[in-house]
Design a protein around this motif. Structure first.
Motif, PDB file in Angstrom:
ATOM      1  N   ALA A  77      27.540  32.557  36.084  1.00  0.00           N
ATOM      2  CA  ALA A  77      27.839  32.062  37.429  1.00  0.00           C
ATOM      3  C   ALA A  77      29.051  32.793  38.002  1.00  0.00           C
ATOM      4  CB  ALA A  77      28.095  30.560  37.381  1.00  0.00           C
ATOM      5  N   PRO A  78      29.069  33.011  39.325  1.00  0.00           N
ATOM      6  CA  PRO A  78      30.185  33.746  39.945  1.00  0.00           C
ATOM      7  C   PRO A  78      31.550  33.157  39.623  1.00  0.00           C
ATOM      8  CG  PRO A  78      28.406  33.449  41.518  1.00  0.00           C
ATOM      9  CD  PRO A  78      28.034  32.651  40.304  1.00  0.00           C
ATOM     10  N   GLU A  79      31.626  31.830  39.509  1.00  0.00           N
ATOM     11  CA  GLU A  79      32.938  31.230  39.230  1.00  0.00           C
ATOM     12  C   GLU A  79      33.452  31.593  37.841  1.00  0.00           C
ATOM     13  OE1 GLU A  79      29.895  27.806  38.628  1.00  0.00           O
ATOM     14  OE2 GLU A  79      30.175  29.552  39.926  1.00  0.00           O
ATOM     15  N   LEU A  80      32.541  31.827  36.885  1.00  0.00           N
ATOM     16  CA  LEU A  80      32.981  32.261  35.557  1.00  0.00           C
ATOM     17  C   LEU A  80      33.606  33.649  35.628  1.00  0.00           C
ATOM     18  CD1 LEU A  80      30.062  31.152  33.200  1.00  0.00           C
ATOM     19  CD2 LEU A  80      32.298  30.082  33.492  1.00  0.00           C
ATOM     20  N   SER A  83      30.933  24.735  33.207  1.00  0.00           N
ATOM     21  CA  SER A  83      30.509  23.402  33.614  1.00  0.00           C
ATOM     22  C   SER A  83      28.995  23.312  33.468  1.00  0.00           C
ATOM     23  CB  SER A  83      30.903  23.131  35.073  1.00  0.00           C
ATOM     24  OG  SER A  83      30.164  23.988  35.940  1.00  0.00           O
ATOM     25  N   LYS A  84      28.457  22.133  33.692  1.00  0.00           N
ATOM     26  CA  LYS A  84      27.001  22.004  33.706  1.00  0.00           C
ATOM     27  C   LYS A  84      26.407  22.881  34.805  1.00  0.00           C
ATOM     28  CE  LYS A  84      26.850  17.342  31.741  1.00  0.00           C
ATOM     29  NZ  LYS A  84      26.499  15.915  31.955  1.00  0.00           N
ATOM     30  N   ALA A  85      27.150  23.044  35.895  1.00  0.00           N
ATOM     31  CA  ALA A  85      26.667  23.874  37.008  1.00  0.00           C
ATOM     32  C   ALA A  85      26.573  25.347  36.616  1.00  0.00           C
ATOM     33  CB  ALA A  85      27.582  23.708  38.218  1.00  0.00           C
ATOM     34  N   ASP A  98      28.314  28.157  45.482  1.00  0.00           N
ATOM     35  CA  ASP A  98      29.092  26.925  45.361  1.00  0.00           C
ATOM     36  C   ASP A  98      28.477  26.059  44.264  1.00  0.00           C
ATOM     37  OD1 ASP A  98      30.436  24.545  45.560  1.00  0.00           O
ATOM     38  OD2 ASP A  98      30.163  24.320  47.727  1.00  0.00           O
ATOM     39  N   PRO A  99      29.165  25.871  43.135  1.00  0.00           N
ATOM     40  CA  PRO A  99      28.580  25.082  42.041  1.00  0.00           C
ATOM     41  C   PRO A  99      28.248  23.649  42.435  1.00  0.00           C
ATOM     42  CG  PRO A  99      30.911  25.564  41.634  1.00  0.00           C
ATOM     43  CD  PRO A  99      30.500  26.393  42.796  1.00  0.00           C
ATOM     44  N   LEU A 100      28.949  23.109  43.426  1.00  0.00           N
ATOM     45  CA  LEU A 100      28.696  21.730  43.852  1.00  0.00           C
ATOM     46  C   LEU A 100      27.375  21.591  44.596  1.00  0.00           C
ATOM     47  CD1 LEU A 100      32.266  20.698  45.071  1.00  0.00           C
ATOM     48  CD2 LEU A 100      31.189  20.219  42.862  1.00  0.00           C
TER      49      LEU A 100
END
Length: 526
Positions: free
Chosen positions: A318-321, A328-330, A391-393
């Motif tokens: 994921a981009p946030e990683l 996260s689960k996301a 956006d993971p949310l």
């Protein structure tokens, strides 16, 4: 059937086919048992002996799940006087039986002994028991592969795994001779506690769709004396290899079925409030018509998963990683979205690019994602790209995904026109590629044929930026250490609906300067 093994595989495939059918038609386990028994009795492909084998297998699994999930009516155990749910055995009694042998074995390592005893004190159900297995129980040891951190062997386990518990005789029933995998961590003597966290997750999740970890052994060969996890062996290999061989022949039903089973096992993981952290097609193993999740080395509780050290295969991350934010689960859901895309595409995303720092920056800065596939049904297409949202949310949770995929799979089973329409669109897409750009298609085919499998190994990716290095960027400043929030000079920005808009004439230099900086920084950390 060509031989005995082929027939055995056919029986196993039929067994799971009937189990999956019952799962599709009821969420109540008692109803599923009734459905399974009915369709098994009506089956005309199995012999009476094979039907009895399937019946016994189903009964073992049903009784184990009763005890595991505390299903059905609680009853008092006649041996230990505690509450049990299975009529076949009592987990408390099995744990007591295991504890009676604690002083009779040792691995030679206090940490491992403590770990195995802890596992056996908390999990005493067949298929979920962690053992110390002396290396002398194995024969025909052969090297299979090398990974980034482990060496993989195959072997024949002469005794075999624990299959059942005979309550009246107070002893275990064993599988008998079986082929297994020995996963040996390089230098495991120095990293014992960290390595066997993976084995702990196999036991903790206790899912039928997780590769079984039977126990721990210590390899004794001329070139290896490391500890190893003993796991079941699957001759069909992993999903990546399977897609490479069979992509052109897979139907819409085949593809959605695989996605449904993968969603099911990720649902088991997330329900335990765990996250896998390294989902990709190399970590999905196949056996007949089963998809099983493996490589739980990074799997752990949600609250523990900081991303100080990012590990994985870049397109599945994921981009946030890639911006040093938390697992996260996301982040698992993002990897699942890439997996769903790959199952339809037949190849990993961006295989024509190097899995390097430039790809990372394209994912972060340009929101690079795999292209849409025209033949994929709209509802499934939308679901895939919801999973890939920056956006993971905004990504769906695994419960929603599982329900949607199950619904789509049922619709495919009930309406053969959906499969026909998929094949028609797929054929039209392929013809369009040939007509519009034969050269491009040829280049793509060559790129995939020459694609380096080394790219398809999880690796550590480190980002360690300090303030002085960040100031070297002429047009960019980074706000908040390790969280890459990018700005450019105020004169080139406008604001609309609370969004910063970068003027077109500065965008190319903005991206170019950013990418060049991070490329140089990434090279220094290698």
């Amino acid at each position: 059937m060509n031989n005995k093994n082929d027939r055995k595989d056919f029986v196993s495939q039929t067994y799971f086919k009937l189990i999956y059918y019952s799962e599709l038609h009821s969420s109540n386990y008692e109803d599923r048992i009734e459905i399974y028994n009915k369709i098994l009795s009506e089956n005309t492909e199995l012999t009476p002996e094979e039907k009895r084998s399937c019946q016994d297998r189903a009964q073992r699994n049903t009784e184990r799940e009763k005890e595991l999930f505390k299903r059905g009516k609680p009853i008092g155990c006649g041996y230990c006087k505690l509450t049990r749910y299975s009529t076949r055995y009592c987990e408390n009694c099995i744990i007591k039986y295991l504890k009676s042998f604690f002083g009779t074995w040792t691995s030679g390592c206090d940490v491992i002994d403590k770990f195995i005893r802890e596992c056996q004190s908390n999990s005493g159900l067949p298929l979920h028991i962690m053992e110390w297995i002396p290396f002398e129980q194995f024969e025909d040891i052969e090297h299979l592969a090398n990974g980034g951190f482990a060496t993989i062997y195959t072997a024949t386990w002469k005794r075999g795994s624990i299959l059942d518990f005979n309550e009246s005789k107070r002893n275990f029933v064993y599988q008998g001779s079986q082929k297994v995998v020995l996963k040996s961590l390089n230098n495991s003597n120095e990293h014992t506690e960290k390595f066997f966290e993976e084995a702990k997750r196999f036991i903790q999740i206790r899912s039928g769709d997780i590769v079984n970890a039977y126990g721990i052994t210590k390899i004794k060969t001329s070139d290896n004396s490391n500890y190893a996890i003993v796991m079941n062996y699957f001759a069909d290999g992993n999903l990546r290899d399977y897609l490479k061989k069979n992509h052109s022949t897979l139907s819409l039903q085949d593809r959605v079925f695989a996605i449904w089973r993968i969603c099911g096992v990720l649902l088991d993981v997330h329900r335990q409030d765990l996250i896998h952290c390294d989902l990709h097609s190399g970590n999905i193993l196949l056996y007949t018509n089963r998809c099983l999740l493996t490589d739980l080395g990074l799997c752990g509780p949600v609250e523990d998963r900081n991303a100080d050290e990012v590990f994985g295969i870049i397109p599945y991350m994921a981009p946030e990683l890639l911006q040093n934010k938390k697992y996260s689960k996301a982040t698992d859901i993002y990897g699942l979205g890439i997996l769903m895309w790959e199952i339809f595409a037949g190849h990993p995303p961006f295989f024509d690019k190097a899995y390097d720092e430039q790809l990372i920056l394209e994912i972060i800065l340009n929101n690079l994602r795999p292209p849409k596939l025209p033949e994929v049904p709209n509802e499934l297409q939308n679901l895939i790209y919801r999973c890939l949202d920056a956006d993971p949310l905004k990504r769906p949770n695994i419960e929603e995904i599982h329900d949607i995929i199950k619904k789509i799979y049922c619709e495919i089973l009930e309406n053969e026109k959906l499969g026909i329409e998929y094949e028609r669109k797929k054929k039209r897409t392929n013809e369009k590629l040939v007509i519009e750009d034969e050269k491009k298609k040829k280049r793509t085919t060559v790129a995939f044929d020459n694609w380096q499998q080394d790219s398809f190994q999880s690796q550590i990716i480190k980002f360690d930026f300090n303030d002085s290095e960040l100031k070297k960027l002429s047009d960019i400043s980074v706000i908040k250490s390790k969280n890459l929030e990018l700005n450019t000079s105020a004169s080139n920005l406008s604001i609309k609906d609370d969004f910063f808009i970068i003027e077109p004439h500065t965008l190319s230099s903005f991206i170019s300067n950013t990418m060049n900086f991070f490329i140089e920084k990434f090279k220094k950390t290698k």
